[in-house]
Design a protein around this motif. Sequence first.
Motif, PDB file in Angstrom:
ATOM      1  N   GLU A   1      60.468 -14.017  71.177  1.00  0.00           N
ATOM      2  CA  GLU A   1      60.723 -15.090  70.578  1.00  0.00           C
ATOM      3  C   GLU A   1      62.012 -15.649  70.963  1.00  0.00           C
ATOM      4  N   ARG A   2      62.226 -15.775  72.163  1.00  0.00           N
ATOM      5  CA  ARG A   2      63.350 -16.556  73.170  1.00  0.00           C
ATOM      6  C   ARG A   2      62.701 -17.444  73.780  1.00  0.00           C
ATOM      7  N   GLY A   3      62.083 -18.896  73.212  1.00  0.00           N
ATOM      8  CA  GLY A   3      61.463 -19.754  74.253  1.00  0.00           C
ATOM      9  C   GLY A   3      62.251 -20.187  75.399  1.00  0.00           C
ATOM     10  N   ALA A   4      63.215 -20.568  75.168  1.00  0.00           N
ATOM     11  CA  ALA A   4      64.154 -20.822  76.201  1.00  0.00           C
ATOM     12  C   ALA A   4      64.118 -20.038  77.546  1.00  0.00           C
ATOM     13  N   LEU A   5      64.112 -18.577  77.239  1.00  0.00           N
ATOM     14  CA  LEU A   5      63.795 -17.706  78.144  1.00  0.00           C
ATOM     15  C   LEU A   5      62.484 -17.485  78.704  1.00  0.00           C
ATOM     16  N   THR A   6      61.367 -17.469  77.712  1.00  0.00           N
ATOM     17  CA  THR A   6      60.170 -17.098  78.181  1.00  0.00           C
ATOM     18  C   THR A   6      59.437 -18.114  79.061  1.00  0.00           C
ATOM     19  N   GLU A   7      59.892 -19.522  78.824  1.00  0.00           N
ATOM     20  CA  GLU A   7      59.544 -20.627  79.775  1.00  0.00           C
ATOM     21  C   GLU A   7      59.782 -20.299  81.363  1.00  0.00           C
ATOM     22  N   ARG A   8      60.801 -19.456  81.324  1.00  0.00           N
ATOM     23  CA  ARG A   8      61.150 -19.411  82.796  1.00  0.00           C
ATOM     24  C   ARG A   8      60.559 -17.910  83.482  1.00  0.00           C
ATOM     25  N   ILE A   9      59.523 -17.470  82.616  1.00  0.00           N
ATOM     26  CA  ILE A   9      58.896 -16.356  82.843  1.00  0.00           C
ATOM     27  C   ILE A   9      57.486 -16.627  82.912  1.00  0.00           C
ATOM     28  N   CYS A  10      56.548 -16.259  84.049  1.00  0.00           N
ATOM     29  CA  CYS A  10      55.295 -16.725  84.183  1.00  0.00           C
ATOM     30  C   CYS A  10      54.687 -15.449  84.519  1.00  0.00           C
TER      31      CYS A  10
ATOM     32  N   ARG B   1      55.669 -26.338  81.712  1.00  0.00           N
ATOM     33  CA  ARG B   1      56.539 -25.534  82.543  1.00  0.00           C
ATOM     34  C   ARG B   1      57.754 -26.645  83.251  1.00  0.00           C
ATOM     35  N   PRO B   2      59.024 -26.167  83.064  1.00  0.00           N
ATOM     36  CA  PRO B   2      59.912 -27.125  83.833  1.00  0.00           C
ATOM     37  C   PRO B   2      59.703 -26.811  85.179  1.00  0.00           C
ATOM     38  N   THR B   3      59.581 -25.906  85.588  1.00  0.00           N
ATOM     39  CA  THR B   3      59.337 -25.479  87.126  1.00  0.00           C
ATOM     40  C   THR B   3      58.242 -25.822  87.952  1.00  0.00           C
TER      41      THR B   3
END
Length: 289
Positions: free
Chosen positions: A68-77, A102-104
């Motif tokens: 439940e840490r969206g700012a972290l999980t959006e950097r995990i694929c 996905r910002p990246t």
Amino acid sequence: MNVTLEDVSVRFPETTALDSVSLHWSEGRIHGLLGRNGAGKSTLLSLIAAARRPTSGSVRVQGQDPWERGALTERICLVRESGDLLDDDPISDTLGMLETLRPTFDRRYAEDLLDSFGLRPKAKLRTLSRGQRSTVGAIVGLATRAPLTLLDEVHLGMDAPTRQRFYDELIADYAENPRTYVISSHLIAELEPIVETVSILGAGSLVLQAEADDVRTRGVTLTGPAATVTELAQGLPVIGSRDLGPTRQLTLFGELDASALERARAAGVETGAVPLQDLFIHLTEEAPR
């Protein structure tokens, strides 16, 4: 991004998927997660991607619990076979969705990869072969360029030339865009040239975690007359044995000093390196599957 698991277990009513697993993957490297089918690889990766919670123990990515840490999980694929993509929509729609979420994500790179692998952006995923679906998932994993990229058996269904092209592309893009990769597979021989560390699961437990180069140098075979080979191996870590008539081959894994190897050669016993795949088979064959 680095990953740390401490004493992690996942239990279901009728089975234990992971049993007290502790490991660490440092950032900016390519890590191999190896295991037979049902060893717990997919369960472990789903914990890191916050798709599941452990029954006990802790999961940390960059020191934080990803749950439940969206700012972290959006950097995990996390990419599983076929990439969990939109089945009834054109591939181009999936790329558009990823570009938003996905910002990246690099859409131009994804489109170039589609062209390179002979896939049409307007094709719908459900119309593709299994290998083509897997290729789309692999493209998503590469083009997302997430700081932590988890590839769970993404090669399934690909033919050998496509798999090799994917590995080549992964290495080339990794050189230009470093990140942390964890690649799960049971195709050990294909994965061996590209991974920097090796973690082996057997029946939900961590059997081994080591630098890939160290694993390669710690395995050795002794081949010669059965009595001589057996005597030489006294007190050494034997993980496999094979007999052919009067000849015996023992597979050893551990810290073997130069004097032990010299005694073997002096006795007329052949010594040889052990491929990572053979070590994997020996180290996991006792685990119930």
